[in-house]
Scaffold this active site. Sequence first.
Site, PDB file in Angstrom:
ATOM      1  N   TYR B 164      37.342 -23.204 -30.787  1.00 29.03           N
ATOM      2  CA  TYR B 164      37.260 -24.659 -30.892  1.00 29.03           C
ATOM      3  C   TYR B 164      36.739 -25.309 -29.601  1.00 29.03           C
ATOM      4  O   TYR B 164      35.768 -26.047 -29.639  1.00 29.03           O
ATOM      5  CB  TYR B 164      38.648 -25.212 -31.254  1.00 29.03           C
ATOM      6  CG  TYR B 164      38.626 -26.332 -32.259  1.00 29.03           C
ATOM      7  CD1 TYR B 164      39.787 -27.057 -32.533  1.00 29.03           C
ATOM      8  CD2 TYR B 164      37.477 -26.677 -32.943  1.00 29.03           C
ATOM      9  CE1 TYR B 164      39.783 -28.073 -33.456  1.00 29.03           C
ATOM     10  CE2 TYR B 164      37.472 -27.695 -33.859  1.00 29.03           C
ATOM     11  CZ  TYR B 164      38.634 -28.396 -34.121  1.00 29.03           C
ATOM     12  OH  TYR B 164      38.638 -29.401 -35.033  1.00 29.03           O
ATOM     13  N   GLU B 171      28.467 -28.309 -28.444  1.00 26.03           N
ATOM     14  CA  GLU B 171      27.997 -29.550 -29.067  1.00 26.03           C
ATOM     15  C   GLU B 171      27.723 -30.623 -28.028  1.00 26.03           C
ATOM     16  O   GLU B 171      26.688 -31.290 -28.055  1.00 26.03           O
ATOM     17  CB  GLU B 171      29.043 -30.057 -30.075  1.00 26.03           C
ATOM     18  CG  GLU B 171      29.170 -29.150 -31.302  1.00 26.03           C
ATOM     19  CD  GLU B 171      30.349 -29.532 -32.187  1.00 26.03           C
ATOM     20  OE1 GLU B 171      30.701 -30.732 -32.219  1.00 26.03           O
ATOM     21  OE2 GLU B 171      30.911 -28.645 -32.846  1.00 26.03           O
TER      22      GLU B 171
END
Lengths: 327, 242
Positions: B164, B171
């Site tokens: 995660y 990103e």
Amino acid sequence: DKHLRAQSKRKPAKKTKKAVVFFEVEILDAKTKDKLCFLDKVEPNATIGEIKSMFHKSHPQWYPARQSIRLDPKGKSLKDEDVLQHLPVGTTATFYFRDLGAQISWVTVFLTEYTGPLVIYLLFYFRVPFIYPPKYDFTTSKHWVVHLACMCHSFHYVKRLLETLFVHRFSHGTMPLRNIFKNCTYYWGFAAWMAYYINHPLYTPPIYGEQQIRIALIIFLFCQIGNFSIHIALRNLRPPGSKTRKIPYPTKNPFTWIFLLVSCPNYTYELGSWLGFTLMTQCLPVAFFTLVGFIQMTVWAKGKHRSYLKEFRDYPPLRSPILPFIL
Amino acid sequence: MASSEEDGTVEEKENNNKKRTKSTLATAWLTFYNIAMTAGWLVLAMAMTRFYIQKGTHKGLYRSIARTLKFFQTFALVEVGHCAIGIVRTSVIVTGVQVCSRIFMVWFITNSIRQIQSEESVILFLVVWTVTEITRYSYYTFKLLNHLPYFIKWARYNLFIVLYPVGVVGELLTIYAALPFVRRSGMYSMRLPNKYNVSFDYYYCLIIVMLSYIPLFPQLYFHMLRQRRRMLHGEVIVEKDD
């Protein structure tokens, strides 16, 4: 109860001393089931409100407004007006307590959330420094529709403030404190976003000019009067200080005749006002604000409509929640 | 009174039958969906691996898998629908936020800003997404078939701890790399004056998106951690009251 009545029947001449059965009340934490408070010698006709005050005395940090008292840890909150002996409890009543968190009065919230847009819009209207390029500071727009829009927007929020102070009768006293941050962000944020573009030096007036603005103004004023009429009608349904609920019906005022078709015409008129304002300013952020407001009001109207149907057997079947025949 | 009670039980039986057919249909669809998605992301994983082995570089890798990625990631929108109609018991909002952030990355960043397609950060989050999704969809598939191997359960509730944050880094780096190109091209932006009296600057929008990771990411992360504690250790967690 039956036993006592039988007793008095047997001795009609003498004044019977009614045996008062005192209740014992224990309050447990709904989550941990810890015993928080024990009250003995509670009058059978004591209300939940009175019990809350007694609980507050032993736990001063939990004022009555933030107490949720229920029969079942996962059940619904009991109302302040509920009477102890009419509840499905034995002479030792067990209640569960849930802390609703810090509370703030509805009036305070409304006043704060409505004063914000009023002031913020005016800051943009008067082109206070640091918003637009410095050469426009304290100038006024050359378009008359911008002045009209400012008057309408300000009128709308002044009306809301006055209604909060003098017209509305609130059924709940308080709401959770975090709501004021949520609500103010919504109202103040959108007011700033709209006001920025309407009062911008590069604002473009409506395509269809005076015609468009005139129709928009008529719609806006019509719906403002309508909205006010509904608020007055709803106020008159409820005598001062009471929390009774009745079915609203049309009155002599033609603006209330919409009650024949709609359960929550105040929201219908509110939508109409903002559609008028959108048409008047031809500003996409205003359209967006109208849309979001419409979605929220539809949710509220459907809830209100459902609770009307649940509470009143004879509720008029022709009515829709917010839009006649549609929604 | 008695007749209405009878009607009640007949209605109940009808409702139960309706519920049973609905849930068999739902289970069949969900099983098919999860198998299909597992397969899709496996195909993506294999295509990425094959490209890298054959070409030895990540340049052009995105272009080679772009269409497959867009298809399977966009199809995941139906998961919001699953939550909305109740055949999957997850919050619509949580699923919605997760799917939307993926759709945003794929369509509004990597797909539309060609210059950043050969960035390393793109490969970083693609790898993370692929591993995460294969684990997640195979977990759901096995669960629906009532045959869940422990290692899949372990993977689903442990790999995310590392994946995660790494995915978020990938990103964010990608969006950051895209900023100068967005500014220069003025894409997706609208300036005043215009007849809608609105303006939009995609550049500042991206900056706000990057900042929004700060409150959103921890919430999703801790949500997963709480799920993990519940699923792996059966701890009874006292949920925070809303």
